[in-house]
Write a protein that holds these residues in place. Sequence first.
Motif, PDB file in Angstrom:
ATOM      1  N   PHE A   1       4.237  14.179  -9.826  1.00  0.00           N
ATOM      2  CA  PHE A   1       4.422  15.536  -9.318  1.00  0.00           C
ATOM      3  C   PHE A   1       5.893  15.930  -9.383  1.00  0.00           C
ATOM      4  O   PHE A   1       6.236  17.053  -9.718  1.00  0.00           O
ATOM      5  CB  PHE A   1       3.918  15.643  -7.881  1.00  0.00           C
ATOM      6  N   PHE A   2       6.773  14.965  -9.061  1.00  0.00           N
ATOM      7  CA  PHE A   2       8.190  15.300  -9.093  1.00  0.00           C
ATOM      8  C   PHE A   2       8.679  15.521 -10.516  1.00  0.00           C
ATOM      9  O   PHE A   2       9.526  16.348 -10.766  1.00  0.00           O
ATOM     10  CB  PHE A   2       9.008  14.208  -8.406  1.00  0.00           C
TER      11      PHE A   2
ATOM     12  N   ILE B   1       2.221   7.337  -6.698  1.00  0.00           N
ATOM     13  CA  ILE B   1       1.408   8.372  -7.333  1.00  0.00           C
ATOM     14  C   ILE B   1       1.947   9.770  -7.084  1.00  0.00           C
ATOM     15  O   ILE B   1       1.487  10.716  -7.703  1.00  0.00           O
ATOM     16  CB  ILE B   1      -0.078   8.298  -6.933  1.00  0.00           C
ATOM     17  N   THR B   2       2.949   9.920  -6.216  1.00  0.00           N
ATOM     18  CA  THR B   2       3.538  11.252  -6.087  1.00  0.00           C
ATOM     19  C   THR B   2       4.621  11.492  -7.139  1.00  0.00           C
ATOM     20  O   THR B   2       5.063  12.616  -7.309  1.00  0.00           O
ATOM     21  CB  THR B   2       4.181  11.455  -4.702  1.00  0.00           C
TER      22      THR B   2
ATOM     23  N   VAL C   1       0.844  -1.205   0.000  1.00  0.00           N
ATOM     24  CA  VAL C   1       0.000   0.000   0.000  1.00  0.00           C
ATOM     25  C   VAL C   1       0.874   1.249   0.000  1.00  0.00           C
ATOM     26  O   VAL C   1       0.645   2.191  -0.765  1.00  0.00           O
ATOM     27  CB  VAL C   1      -0.943   0.001   1.220  1.00  0.00           C
ATOM     28  N   TYR C   2       1.929   1.224   0.834  1.00  0.00           N
ATOM     29  CA  TYR C   2       2.783   2.409   0.901  1.00  0.00           C
ATOM     30  C   TYR C   2       3.472   2.670  -0.429  1.00  0.00           C
ATOM     31  O   TYR C   2       3.552   3.811  -0.877  1.00  0.00           O
ATOM     32  CB  TYR C   2       3.822   2.278   2.017  1.00  0.00           C
TER      33      TYR C   2
ATOM     34  N   LEU D   1       2.426   1.913  -3.361  1.00  0.00           N
ATOM     35  CA  LEU D   1       1.452   2.449  -4.320  1.00  0.00           C
ATOM     36  C   LEU D   1       1.184   3.930  -4.062  1.00  0.00           C
ATOM     37  O   LEU D   1       1.122   4.728  -5.007  1.00  0.00           O
ATOM     38  CB  LEU D   1       0.138   1.665  -4.244  1.00  0.00           C
ATOM     39  N   ILE D   2       1.028   4.294  -2.776  1.00  0.00           N
ATOM     40  CA  ILE D   2       0.791   5.715  -2.463  1.00  0.00           C
ATOM     41  C   ILE D   2       1.997   6.549  -2.885  1.00  0.00           C
ATOM     42  O   ILE D   2       1.857   7.633  -3.448  1.00  0.00           O
ATOM     43  CB  ILE D   2       0.512   5.905  -0.962  1.00  0.00           C
ATOM     44  N   ALA D   3       3.195   6.011  -2.611  1.00  0.00           N
ATOM     45  CA  ALA D   3       4.402   6.764  -2.960  1.00  0.00           C
ATOM     46  C   ALA D   3       4.515   6.913  -4.468  1.00  0.00           C
ATOM     47  O   ALA D   3       4.962   7.949  -4.961  1.00  0.00           O
ATOM     48  CB  ALA D   3       5.637   6.056  -2.410  1.00  0.00           C
TER      49      ALA D   3
END
Lengths: 233, 221
Positions: free
Chosen positions: A161-162, A157-158, A150-151, A153-155
């Motif tokens: 942005f970078f 999607i950022t 889960v972590y 996957l969340i990471a």
Amino acid sequence: MIWKIFLFLLLTFVSIAGITFPIVEKPSTWYEFPFIPGLAENAKIIFFHVPTAWLTVIAFLMSTIYSFKYLLKKNLDDDAKAYSAAQLGLIFCVLATVTGAVWAKFAWGQFWSWDPRQTSIFAILLIYGALFALRSSIESEDKRATLSAVYSLIAFITVPFFIFVMPRIMKGLHPGSAEDSNTGPIVDFQMNSSMQLIFFLSLIGFTILYFWMWQVGYKSIIFRDKLNKQVMI
Amino acid sequence: MIAKSYALFKKDFCSELRTRYAINSLAMFIIVAISVILFSIGNETITESLTGGLFWVVIFFTAMSGLARAFVSEEERGTSLTLQLIASPSTVFTGKLLFNVILVFCMNLIIAILYSALFERFVVQNFPLFMLTFVLGNIGLAVSSTIIAAIIAKAGAKGTLYPVLSFPILLPLILTCVQLTLFSFDGTSFEEAKFELAIVVGYDVIMLTASYMLFDFIWKD
């Protein structure tokens, strides 16, 4: 076995060629690189820095894909694959950061200047670090696999942005950034065919190396888990 | 579902009012953080960009010190199994998110008021832009820290791991919000700041969607 010898020869050739081939004003033979104004000998880092940065991203992508697969199927082998990819990703991320910083010292005058690319690679380094910190804090296997999946996957999607946001907010020096018209001479890719050949051979060689290491890595994790279970029973 | 999440929010709100644990510790944390900054500045006048940056530094660390409570308290009291029985994961997440959003708004309002009173360079020229940044930034902060808090609570490791996990996730939001805060100090118009505003809105929407989709996996054991 044959492809391991092939890989060894390929990487040996790329390392020797990348470091020793001379840089001249007007390349005439196949083993001469063109002179790029502003970069000169510094340009040779491209054979080693770009493949490591490329593999950092590939490893991150593969780790995310296998994490996603784990969440769908709950198969611990997928978690081993994601974990192994993340381990390699961290190694290549450190290599890319260090080679980039060394290059920046000679090209820009200082090791670190919070260029957008440097900020992004720093963020990826932090994400990998956080992932391993999270994994080491959980004992139960299933829970560890689920939460780290889960972590990651969340990471993941950022990351857009970078890639798209940082260059807009901060001014960039790195070759290939948005306002690069006068600073980075390598952007119009003044590489001649011999330089491109070595560059792509290096990219292919490092990618094969990555997949080989990844395979060894996840197989050893799976075997270790099996042995652990046998010992416990 | 909305009624159930509201009930959950009310439960958290009442238990918070009874113990006042989060409110007290957050208020003290804000005072301590700002006074440390003021001591280290001393008699010097700091620039606008530094003031804007320090504003978000205090917001980030205050959020990190208080928002993990939402799920950690359920695990500590052993009530998370009961919650799993009576409500669906998305309902639980909505309730917790609502509580955290309100908490973030209260604490950031206090931080903003203290900053405008104590820092002479904290002068907002374009007030609507600042308010919009403030609201959007708070929502993004609350969403990301709620989902990370859920991971932390299940991981059983409280405290130190929370900022470590949250920082890379919050980095794009904080960098953009710092930029927007500086714009509002300079009096930049909405037209010029619309790219940054779009980033913050995009971040909020993407994080909210991803959190709702991934929370099921965290919550169900």
